[in-house]
Design a protein around this motif. Structure first.
Motif, PDB file in Angstrom:
ATOM      1  N   ARG A   1     -29.196  29.459  58.689  1.00 56.29           N
ATOM      2  CA  ARG A   1     -28.341  29.143  57.852  1.00 56.29           C
ATOM      3  C   ARG A   1     -28.653  27.333  57.724  1.00 56.29           C
ATOM      4  NH1 ARG A   1     -22.935  30.918  58.489  1.00 56.29           N
ATOM      5  NH2 ARG A   1     -23.657  31.813  60.595  1.00 56.29           N
TER       6      ARG A   1
ATOM      7  N   ASP B   1     -29.205  33.830  63.414  1.00 55.95           N
ATOM      8  CA  ASP B   1     -28.580  33.743  61.444  1.00 55.95           C
ATOM      9  C   ASP B   1     -28.165  32.264  61.738  1.00 55.95           C
ATOM     10  OD1 ASP B   1     -28.003  35.793  59.748  1.00 55.95           O
ATOM     11  OD2 ASP B   1     -25.802  34.468  60.315  1.00 55.95           O
ATOM     12  N   ARG B   2     -27.497  32.368  62.890  1.00 54.42           N
ATOM     13  CA  ARG B   2     -27.185  30.293  62.611  1.00 54.42           C
ATOM     14  C   ARG B   2     -27.995  29.182  62.043  1.00 54.42           C
ATOM     15  NH1 ARG B   2     -21.639  28.744  66.410  1.00 54.42           N
ATOM     16  NH2 ARG B   2     -20.854  30.771  64.958  1.00 54.42           N
TER      17      ARG B   2
END
Length: 335
Positions: free
Chosen positions: A256, A252-253
């Motif tokens: 982003r 997820d990081r």
């Protein structure tokens, strides 16, 4: 001599496990459903001891309702590592409270159907968990790459424990019908206790993955013809900023930082490189570890921490996967 049923011993061990996990996670956001799962498993084991060890029959009215809480907690814990739900907290609680409410109604009005209903609940949630895990370790996009594979294995064990509990309930139900419960006590003692222990340990292992604050998920693009472009963008980001050295880096990081949907990154790496994102990131880490081992005098442990690994077992396993040798052997060979 005071008789202490085995279920009480199991309950005590689960409470010790809960305290250990809670102390371990006190500095990070804990996975509350998994912590609750350990507590509920301890309570369920204690209730089993009261009923089958001391003959407290009234426990039989409460135990099925408590049992119905276990699968939703397991699923909720997995969901926190897989994705953030767009439903409100109240909606999620209401949805997962349905099995317990159903069993409570059956306890009041139709007790003969309780065993069948519990089996369906356990099997249904086990299948739901396995469906979430279809992409493999990449499904845990909120889990750090360092712990994604162990967490994935622990979650599979959780689903297996739910199936084991359902199988035990099925055998006990059939035994009551055919053999007048001659083998029911042994089945319950061995089967359910084994399932509770597996659930507790698996929940503790899976909860090692830190859970970040909830965010809004970005919808992935449907066009899969840009795999090379996607990988090139992620490669450039990894090489420029050395994101792989972040021990808490997760899918997820990474998504982003790259400005690319998580599922698009996962799909591109799987299709083009035939590996999951965890292996892709660890390849960068091992490459940097090899460089440090060859040009510096840092110890293997120092190198391990510097490139983003937190445990020697994981570091050695991934190093062997990439180089077919241990870090020490690799350094000796290069010298």
């Amino acid at each position: 001599m005071i008789f202490i049923p085995l279920p009480f011993v199991v309950a005590l061990l689960l409470l010790i496990l809960f305290a250990t996990v809670l102390r371990r996670d006190e500095e990070v956001a804990p996975n509350l459903p998994f912590l609750a799962l350990i507590l509920v498993s301890a309570l369920q084991s204690a209730l089993s001891g009261l009923r089958w060890g001391y003959g407290v029959q009234g426990v039989g009215l409460v135990a099925p309702v408590i049992a119905a809480v276990v699968p939703p907690l397991a699923y909720a814990g997995v969901s926190r590592l897989v994705r953030t739900s767009r439903r409100s907290l109240a909606a999620r609680i209401g949805l997962h409270a349905v099995p317990a409410i159903l069993i409570l109604l059956l306890v009041s009005f139709w007790r003969d159907a309780i065993d069948v209903a519990l089996v369906l609940v356990f099997v249904g949630y086990a299948v739901a968990i396995l469906l979430l895990m279809r992409p493999g370790a990449d499904a845990l996009r909120l889990a750090p790459f360092e712990g994604a594979v162990p967490a994935y294995r622990a979650i599979i064990f959780t689903a297996a424990a739910l199936c084991l509990s359902a199988a035990v309930d099925t055998f006990v139900f059939l035994d009551f019908i055919s053999a007048h419960s001659e083998r029911a006590l042994a089945l319950i003692s061995v089967g359910n206790l084994a399932a509770l222990v597996i659930l507790g340990i698996a929940a503790a292992a899976a909860s090692r993955s830190r859970v970040p604050p909830e965010i809004t998920e970005v919808a992935p693009r449907s066009d899969t013809s840009e795999d090379k472009e996607t990988i090139a963008a992620v490669d450039a980001l990894m090489e420029a900023k050395k994101l792989y050295c972040d021990a808490n880096l997760n899918l997820d990081r990474l998504a982003r930082k790259a400005g690319i949907p998580a599922r698009q990154i996962s799909a591109a790496i799987n299709r083009a490189m035939d590996k999951n994102v965890s292996q892709y990131v660890n390849d960068y880490r091992i490459g940097e570890a090899c460089r440090l081992l060859s040009v510096t005098e840092k110890s293997v442990t120092e190198v391990m921490f510097e490139v983003g690994f937190q445990t020697k077992s994981n570091f050695n396993r991934e190093f062997r996967r990439v180089t077919d040798m241990t870090p020490v052997a690799w350094r000796q060979r290069k010298r």
